[in-house]
Scaffold this motif. Structure first.
Motif, PDB file in Angstrom:
ATOM      1  N   GLY A 153      96.126 -19.554  39.787  1.00  0.00           N
ATOM      2  CA  GLY A 153      96.268 -19.248  41.203  1.00  0.00           C
ATOM      3  C   GLY A 153      96.951 -20.366  41.962  1.00  0.00           C
ATOM      4  N   LEU A 154      96.701 -21.597  41.551  1.00  0.00           N
ATOM      5  CA  LEU A 154      97.313 -22.754  42.206  1.00  0.00           C
ATOM      6  C   LEU A 154      98.793 -22.898  41.862  1.00  0.00           C
ATOM      7  CD1 LEU A 154      94.432 -25.354  41.729  1.00  0.00           C
ATOM      8  CD2 LEU A 154      95.147 -24.294  43.890  1.00  0.00           C
ATOM      9  N   THR A 155      99.219 -22.330  40.724  1.00  0.00           N
ATOM     10  CA  THR A 155     100.608 -22.497  40.286  1.00  0.00           C
ATOM     11  C   THR A 155     101.478 -21.267  40.524  1.00  0.00           C
ATOM     12  OG1 THR A 155      99.938 -21.864  38.031  1.00  0.00           O
ATOM     13  CG2 THR A 155      99.999 -24.220  38.548  1.00  0.00           C
ATOM     14  N   ILE A 156     100.968 -20.063  40.233  1.00  0.00           N
ATOM     15  CA  ILE A 156     101.805 -18.870  40.373  1.00  0.00           C
ATOM     16  C   ILE A 156     101.281 -17.889  41.419  1.00  0.00           C
ATOM     17  CG2 ILE A 156     102.596 -19.068  37.984  1.00  0.00           C
ATOM     18  CD1 ILE A 156     100.753 -16.737  37.250  1.00  0.00           C
ATOM     19  N   GLY A 157     100.150 -18.221  42.064  1.00  0.00           N
ATOM     20  CA  GLY A 157      99.605 -17.357  43.095  1.00  0.00           C
ATOM     21  C   GLY A 157      98.581 -16.368  42.546  1.00  0.00           C
ATOM     22  N   THR A 158      97.668 -15.934  43.420  1.00  0.00           N
ATOM     23  CA  THR A 158      96.565 -15.072  42.994  1.00  0.00           C
ATOM     24  C   THR A 158      97.046 -13.720  42.477  1.00  0.00           C
ATOM     25  OG1 THR A 158      95.077 -16.113  44.587  1.00  0.00           O
ATOM     26  CG2 THR A 158      94.416 -13.968  43.718  1.00  0.00           C
ATOM     27  N   TYR A 159      97.952 -13.078  43.201  1.00  0.00           N
ATOM     28  CA  TYR A 159      98.410 -11.757  42.774  1.00  0.00           C
ATOM     29  C   TYR A 159      99.040 -11.805  41.403  1.00  0.00           C
ATOM     30  CZ  TYR A 159     101.054  -7.522  42.173  1.00  0.00           C
ATOM     31  OH  TYR A 159     101.563  -6.370  41.637  1.00  0.00           O
ATOM     32  N   ASN A 160      99.984 -12.725  41.194  1.00  0.00           N
ATOM     33  CA  ASN A 160     100.672 -12.784  39.913  1.00  0.00           C
ATOM     34  C   ASN A 160      99.741 -13.185  38.783  1.00  0.00           C
ATOM     35  OD1 ASN A 160     103.738 -12.265  40.103  1.00  0.00           O
ATOM     36  ND2 ASN A 160     103.281 -13.467  41.942  1.00  0.00           N
ATOM     37  N   ALA A 161      98.775 -14.047  39.069  1.00  0.00           N
ATOM     38  CA  ALA A 161      97.799 -14.411  38.042  1.00  0.00           C
ATOM     39  C   ALA A 161      97.017 -13.174  37.603  1.00  0.00           C
ATOM     40  CB  ALA A 161      96.850 -15.483  38.571  1.00  0.00           C
ATOM     41  N   LEU A 162      96.588 -12.353  38.568  1.00  0.00           N
ATOM     42  CA  LEU A 162      95.830 -11.149  38.250  1.00  0.00           C
ATOM     43  C   LEU A 162      96.706 -10.088  37.578  1.00  0.00           C
ATOM     44  CD1 LEU A 162      93.663 -10.786  41.481  1.00  0.00           C
ATOM     45  CD2 LEU A 162      92.799 -11.157  39.174  1.00  0.00           C
ATOM     46  N   PHE A 163      97.918  -9.915  38.065  1.00  0.00           N
ATOM     47  CA  PHE A 163      98.787  -8.861  37.550  1.00  0.00           C
ATOM     48  C   PHE A 163      99.199  -9.120  36.103  1.00  0.00           C
ATOM     49  CE2 PHE A 163     103.163  -7.099  37.033  1.00  0.00           C
ATOM     50  CZ  PHE A 163     102.813  -5.762  37.051  1.00  0.00           C
ATOM     51  N   TRP A 164      99.708 -10.309  35.812  1.00  0.00           N
ATOM     52  CA  TRP A 164     100.171 -10.596  34.454  1.00  0.00           C
ATOM     53  C   TRP A 164      99.010 -10.726  33.480  1.00  0.00           C
ATOM     54  CZ3 TRP A 164     104.925  -9.326  33.761  1.00  0.00           C
ATOM     55  CH2 TRP A 164     105.838  -9.419  34.820  1.00  0.00           C
ATOM     56  N   ARG A 165      97.898 -11.261  33.944  1.00  0.00           N
ATOM     57  CA  ARG A 165      96.712 -11.288  33.092  1.00  0.00           C
ATOM     58  C   ARG A 165      96.251  -9.862  32.792  1.00  0.00           C
ATOM     59  NH1 ARG A 165      90.524 -12.203  34.760  1.00  0.00           N
ATOM     60  NH2 ARG A 165      91.194 -10.392  35.944  1.00  0.00           N
ATOM     61  N   GLY A 166      96.341  -8.993  33.812  1.00  0.00           N
ATOM     62  CA  GLY A 166      95.925  -7.605  33.630  1.00  0.00           C
ATOM     63  C   GLY A 166      96.728  -6.886  32.566  1.00  0.00           C
ATOM     64  N   ILE A 167      98.028  -7.168  32.494  1.00  0.00           N
ATOM     65  CA  ILE A 167      98.870  -6.542  31.476  1.00  0.00           C
ATOM     66  C   ILE A 167      98.407  -6.947  30.081  1.00  0.00           C
ATOM     67  CG2 ILE A 167     101.197  -6.523  30.487  1.00  0.00           C
ATOM     68  CD1 ILE A 167     102.286  -6.664  33.336  1.00  0.00           C
ATOM     69  N   VAL A 168      98.102  -8.236  29.910  1.00  0.00           N
ATOM     70  CA  VAL A 168      97.642  -8.722  28.606  1.00  0.00           C
ATOM     71  C   VAL A 168      96.283  -8.116  28.267  1.00  0.00           C
ATOM     72  CG1 VAL A 168      97.027 -10.765  27.260  1.00  0.00           C
ATOM     73  CG2 VAL A 168      98.943 -10.871  28.866  1.00  0.00           C
ATOM     74  N   ILE A 169      95.371  -8.046  29.258  1.00  0.00           N
ATOM     75  CA  ILE A 169      94.039  -7.488  29.018  1.00  0.00           C
ATOM     76  C   ILE A 169      94.131  -6.029  28.577  1.00  0.00           C
ATOM     77  CG2 ILE A 169      91.949  -6.690  30.179  1.00  0.00           C
ATOM     78  CD1 ILE A 169      91.868  -9.246  31.724  1.00  0.00           C
ATOM     79  N   VAL A 170      94.951  -5.239  29.256  1.00  0.00           N
ATOM     80  CA  VAL A 170      95.075  -3.822  28.908  1.00  0.00           C
ATOM     81  C   VAL A 170      95.661  -3.666  27.505  1.00  0.00           C
ATOM     82  CG1 VAL A 170      96.275  -1.672  29.472  1.00  0.00           C
ATOM     83  CG2 VAL A 170      95.183  -3.007  31.280  1.00  0.00           C
ATOM     84  N   ALA A 171      96.644  -4.502  27.162  1.00  0.00           N
ATOM     85  CA  ALA A 171      97.234  -4.431  25.821  1.00  0.00           C
ATOM     86  C   ALA A 171      96.192  -4.760  24.752  1.00  0.00           C
ATOM     87  CB  ALA A 171      98.418  -5.393  25.716  1.00  0.00           C
ATOM     88  N   LEU A 172      95.405  -5.811  24.985  1.00  0.00           N
ATOM     89  CA  LEU A 172      94.365  -6.186  24.037  1.00  0.00           C
ATOM     90  C   LEU A 172      93.292  -5.097  23.951  1.00  0.00           C
ATOM     91  CD1 LEU A 172      93.863  -9.962  24.942  1.00  0.00           C
ATOM     92  CD2 LEU A 172      94.944  -9.044  22.881  1.00  0.00           C
ATOM     93  N   GLY A 173      92.884  -4.602  25.108  1.00  0.00           N
ATOM     94  CA  GLY A 173      91.854  -3.568  25.148  1.00  0.00           C
ATOM     95  C   GLY A 173      92.291  -2.303  24.436  1.00  0.00           C
ATOM     96  N   ALA A 174      93.553  -1.918  24.622  1.00  0.00           N
ATOM     97  CA  ALA A 174      94.064  -0.715  23.970  1.00  0.00           C
ATOM     98  C   ALA A 174      94.073  -0.881  22.457  1.00  0.00           C
ATOM     99  CB  ALA A 174      95.471  -0.402  24.476  1.00  0.00           C
ATOM    100  N   ALA A 175      94.483  -2.077  21.987  1.00  0.00           N
ATOM    101  CA  ALA A 175      94.543  -2.322  20.544  1.00  0.00           C
ATOM    102  C   ALA A 175      93.164  -2.184  19.906  1.00  0.00           C
ATOM    103  CB  ALA A 175      95.115  -3.714  20.277  1.00  0.00           C
ATOM    104  N   VAL A 176      92.160  -2.745  20.555  1.00  0.00           N
ATOM    105  CA  VAL A 176      90.797  -2.681  20.012  1.00  0.00           C
ATOM    106  C   VAL A 176      90.216  -1.279  20.161  1.00  0.00           C
ATOM    107  CG1 VAL A 176      88.449  -3.573  20.225  1.00  0.00           C
ATOM    108  CG2 VAL A 176      90.399  -5.123  20.464  1.00  0.00           C
ATOM    109  N   HIS A 177      90.396  -0.714  21.340  1.00  0.00           N
ATOM    110  CA  HIS A 177      89.789   0.581  21.642  1.00  0.00           C
ATOM    111  C   HIS A 177      90.328   1.692  20.741  1.00  0.00           C
ATOM    112  CE1 HIS A 177      87.852   3.734  23.828  1.00  0.00           C
ATOM    113  NE2 HIS A 177      88.965   4.190  24.381  1.00  0.00           N
TER     114      HIS A 177
END
Length: 318
Positions: free
Chosen positions: A51-75
């Protein structure tokens, strides 16, 4: 936050339909809840840095893409059956609550010390205990109330010490945002309990994360910016920690009452103080240490409560 029919036959695991094959010990559920909170606190530290380097929105958005990809692979690797309509409604509802809750919290976290942010967020589990009684019909035990009051005393000590420091207008706005997030989080804890009774951990993690990402993506054309290369390791670490914490907490809430597990939230202060000091040089004062002692004592006392035996999930549905 995932699952297949083979899991239904295995003791201690949650099937895709959400039923639980065998209850775990309340002490084990409590311990897993604490571990889930510790993992969540590690993720908070990673997200504060982002959040201090790329901002709160971008931290949440790009992290969210990785989380969904990981979650889909496992699920989907486990060939799950389709979620029930009731479960999908809960996934959507909790995803939207989590979206607002997460943005407010991480926006505030970038502006106040981690220990202060966590201490302010403790209004959530206190509210959740009484929301559980109101919405789920759970009994609020004396130990849960006494443990919460002890933890609240610890929070008061911490806030008194922090009130003597001038942190500026940004910290004040950050504190307001965190309090708003805490209100959302108290409802999120109740949804976690309802959700865990209808779906397995991997299902919850995937669908909730997908709905959060969908909400974030609506603003992507105007707010999304590709992060620099050195930010991606932190994004991936934050995503992995977030997935693990969601799964641990889903497992715990499927096996323990929300009013019993809510006090585990207080252990996050200890982790926040530690990670804030190690990664951001945030000073831990005597007030902080005294308050943390009260908080931990309250958690341990609340854990002594003997909840009623956990019966079949279907009888627990509101």
């Amino acid at each position: 936050m995932f699952a297949v029919s083979p899991d239904v036959a295995r003791p201690g695991l949650i099937g895709q339909g959400g039923g639980m094959s065998r209850a775990a010990s309340p002490a084990i559920a409590f311990a897993v809840g604490v571990l889930g909170i510790a993992t969540f606190s590690m993720m908070d530290a990673a997200m504060k840095g982002l959040g201090l380097t790329i901002g709160t929105y971008n931290a949440l958005f790009w992290r969210g893409i990785v989380i969904v990809a990981l979650g889909a692979a496992v699920h989907f690797a486990r060939r799950p059956t389709a979620p029930s309509r009731e479960a999908m409604v809960l996934h959507l509802r909790r995803g939207m609550v989590a979206l607002v809750m997460s943005f407010l919290f991480f926006w505030g976290l970038a502006r106040v010390p981690m220990a202060q942010a966590i201490s302010l967020s403790y209004i959530a589990p206190l509210l959740a205990i009484f929301l559980a009684a109101l919405l789920l019909g759970e009994k609020v035990g004396r130990a849960s109330i006494a443990g919460s009051l002890a933890a609240l005393t610890g929070i008061g000590i911490i806030l008194f010490g922090q009130s003597r420091a001038d942190l500026g207008d940004a910290a004040f706005l950050g504190s307001v945002a965190i309090l708003g997030s805490a209100i959302c989080y108290s409802y999120n804890l109740i949804l976690a309990r309802q959700q865990a009774l209808r779906a397995g951990p991997t299902e919850i993690a995937f669908w909730q994360s997908l709905f959060v990402l969908t909400g974030l993506a609506l603003a992507a054309p105007w707010a999304a910016v590709l992060p620099p290369a050195d930010a991606w390791p932190k994004i991936v670490i934050a995503a992995v920690l977030g997935m693990i914490s969601l799964m641990l907490l889903a497992w715990a809430y499927a096996r323990g009452e929300a009013s019993y597990l809510a006090p585990t939230e207080y252990s996050s202060f200890v982790w926040a103080a530690l990670f804030g000091h190690v990664f951001f040089g945030e000073r831990v004062t005597g007030y902080t240490l005294a308050g943390a002692t009260m908080i931990v004592a309250g958690c341990l006392y609340a854990a002594r409560r003997r909840p009623r035996p956990f019966v079949d999930a279907e009888t627990q549905l509101p």
